[in-house]
Design an enzyme around this catalytic site. Structure first.
Site, short mmCIF file in Angstrom:
data_model
loop_
_atom_site.label_atom_id
_atom_site.label_comp_id
_atom_site.label_asym_id
_atom_site.label_seq_id
_atom_site.Cartn_x
_atom_site.Cartn_y
_atom_site.Cartn_z
N TYR A 149 1.51 -7.04 -4.02
CA TYR A 149 0.15 -7.42 -4.43
C TYR A 149 0.22 -8.02 -5.82
CZ TYR A 149 -4.86 -6.92 -5.51
OH TYR A 149 -6.17 -7.15 -5.86
N ASP A 244 6.12 -9.33 -11.71
CA ASP A 244 4.79 -8.75 -11.84
C ASP A 244 4.98 -7.29 -12.23
OD1 ASP A 244 2.33 -7.59 -11.60
OD2 ASP A 244 1.82 -8.53 -9.69
N LYS A 272 -2.94 -2.75 -16.46
CA LYS A 272 -2.87 -1.29 -16.38
C LYS A 272 -2.48 -0.63 -17.71
CE LYS A 272 -2.95 -1.48 -11.49
NZ LYS A 272 -2.31 -2.25 -10.46
C1 LIG Z 1 -2.95 -3.66 -9.98
C2 LIG Z 1 -2.04 -4.78 -9.75
C3 LIG Z 1 -2.45 -6.12 -9.91
C4 LIG Z 1 -3.89 -6.51 -10.13
O1 LIG Z 1 -4.40 -6.05 -11.34
P1 LIG Z 1 -6.02 -5.96 -11.49
O2 LIG Z 1 -6.19 -5.53 -12.91
O3 LIG Z 1 -6.47 -4.95 -10.48
O4 LIG Z 1 -6.57 -7.30 -11.22
C5 LIG Z 1 -1.50 -7.11 -9.82
N1 LIG Z 1 -0.21 -6.82 -9.58
C6 LIG Z 1 0.22 -5.55 -9.41
C7 LIG Z 1 1.66 -5.28 -9.17
C8 LIG Z 1 -0.68 -4.50 -9.46
O5 LIG Z 1 -0.26 -3.25 -9.25
#
Ligand SMILES: *Cc1c(COP(=O)(O)O)cnc(C)c1O
Length: 432
Positions: A149, A244, A272
């Site tokens: 994701y 990511d 995060k």
């Molecule tokens: C949470 C997450 C996102 C998206 O971040 P948001 O602040 O919810 O838009 C993207 N990449 C990874 C790996 C994530 O865990």
């Protein structure tokens, strides 16, 4: 610990009001408990490792706001710094001393990030990194992995379907097929599939995006050589490697997954933990790439609330505490002790469980062997997880409401908290 199925009357009443106001009654889909059934408790207060709902029930929290709360809720140093910063103004839309303070700490912990830009979410970070990668390479296509994701920007809402080496098809109505046609999807941990995609589209792939430890299809670590193989394939084919680290950044190692595995990506995305629970994202990496971002370069990207000083302060203080000698190691040790305990309890109960961890990130599967990609993750005992989730919630443990989410341990998870989780776990294994 009392055992109750279902949420209390006040949570139920608020869930009903919210269902009228918000799609699914929530501000983000997974919070609605669609993955496990039932309704979520409505939380009014959080402290340390605990959540308290509007019905006065108490839960041990293993969601941690989906990642940011690595010090636990209401860590005194973070709270003090945030309150002091609020008193000096919440947002000014000007340069502030808080942005370079956080950025210098991040670039020190993660040397591959030479320069960076703050945004407001992980979604925005990945979307902006993709734009930059396309601009820098003059190419359009991207490769991602099924089950990874990268936020909900159109280009990332594609998965492989059954055939791995096909063009992406949209995961959501409203995403134009021509947008995800540029998104190529490979199975996680399948270097051969990536090589094949790169060979089939010579000179067309701008970037390979990867969660260096996957946490959005449950907890799926990279197999030995996978990330190093991606690095060399990208270099050979002139594509950028984008890690990511929105989830893994400062969660699996103080220097992120890139330090843990010794891989240097071209760009990294964050979110995060770097906001300490306030809305923040960031992308950064090679200085020559970041020099292309506006206003220094032509790649446009902006944000009214970007670099919000209160969020910068929460993130900075969180990382500062985390980087104190022994703090990260303590959380990681506690996490691996919990994983080992959960697995041992599974063996004692005769239930096939895989429970493993890296740093402060933990995964539990009802399976005989750990899945290595999305197809294997989907073949684990998902129905059993759903029953187990309800049984844990009834025993006061708040787990991610989906088998496809990692669990997050914090500094506030001490030995008594771990024992509370394990005793609920032992009961829940028998009851579910
Ligand atoms: C949470 C997450 C996102 C998206 O971040 P948001 O602040 O919810 O838009 C993207 N990449 C990874 C790996 C994530 O865990």
């Amino acid at each position: 610990m009392s055992q109750r199925e279902g949420v209390g009357p006040r949570s139920r009443a608020l869930n009903e009001i919210s269902a009228g106001l918000f799609p699914g009654g929530v501000s983000s889909p997974v919070r609605a408990f669609g993955g496990v059934g039932g309704k979520p408790p409505v939380i009014r207060r959080a402290q340390g490792a605990l959540l308290f709902d509007v019905d006065g029930r108490e839960y041990v929290d293993l969601v941690g706001a989906w990642g940011p709360m690595i010090l636990g809720h209401g860590h005194p140093a973070v709270e003090r710094a945030v309150v002091a910063r609020v008193r000096r103004g919440i947002m000014t839309g000007t340069p502030s001393p808080d942005e370079p303070r956080l950025a210098r700490l991040i670039t020190r912990l993660m040397p591959a990030v030479e320069r960076m830009r703050f945004v407001v979410s992980g979604t925005e970070a990945c979307m902006s990194a993709l734009r930059l990668a396309r601009a820098a390479t003059g190419r359009t296509k991207l490769i991602k992995f099924a089950g990874c994701y990268h936020g909900h920007a159109d280009a990332f809402l594609a998965s492989a379907g059954s055939g791995a080496l096909t063009f992406g098809t949209p995961d959501s109505p409203g995403v134009p097929p021509e947008v995800v046609a540029a998104t190529l999807v490979a199975p996680y941990n399948d270097l051969g599939a990536v090589e094949a995609l790169l060979a089939a589209h010579p000179g067309e792939v701008a970037a390979v995006f990867v969660e260096p430890i996957a946490g959005n299809m449950g907890f799926v670590p990279p197999e030995p050589g996978f990330l190093a193989g991606l690095r060399s394939a990208c270099t050979r084919h002139g594509a950028l490697l984008v890690f990511d680290e929105v989830m893994t950044g400062f969660r699996v190692h103080l220097g992120g997954a890139q330090a843990l595995y010794g891989i240097t990506p071209d760009l990294t995305t964050f979110g995060k933990i770097i906001g300490g629970g306030l809305p923040v994202g960031a992308y950064g990496g090679r200085a020559d790439l970041m020099a292309r971002v506006a206003p220094e370069g032509p790649v446009y990207q902006a944000g009214t609330l970007a670099g919000n000083p209160v969020a910068m302060t929460a993130g900075h203080r969180t990382l500062r505490v985390l980087a104190r000698p022994g703090v990260f190691e303590r959380i990681a040790a506690c996490t691996s002790e919990l994983a080992a305990g959960l697995a041992a309890d599974g063996r004692d109960a005769g239930v096939p469980i895989v429970a493993t961890s890296i740093g402060a990130m933990l995964g539990l599967w009802f399976a005989a062997a750990a899945p290595t990609n999305l197809v294997e993750a989907q073949a684990t005992d998902l129905a059993r997880f759903r029953r187990y989730h309800g049984a844990m919630l009834a025993r006061g443990v708040h787990l991610p409401p989906s088998p496809f989410e990692a669990w997050f341990v914090s500094l506030a998870h001490d030995a008594p908290i771990i024992e509370r989780i394990r005793s609920a776990h032992r009961e829940a294994l028998r009851a579910s």
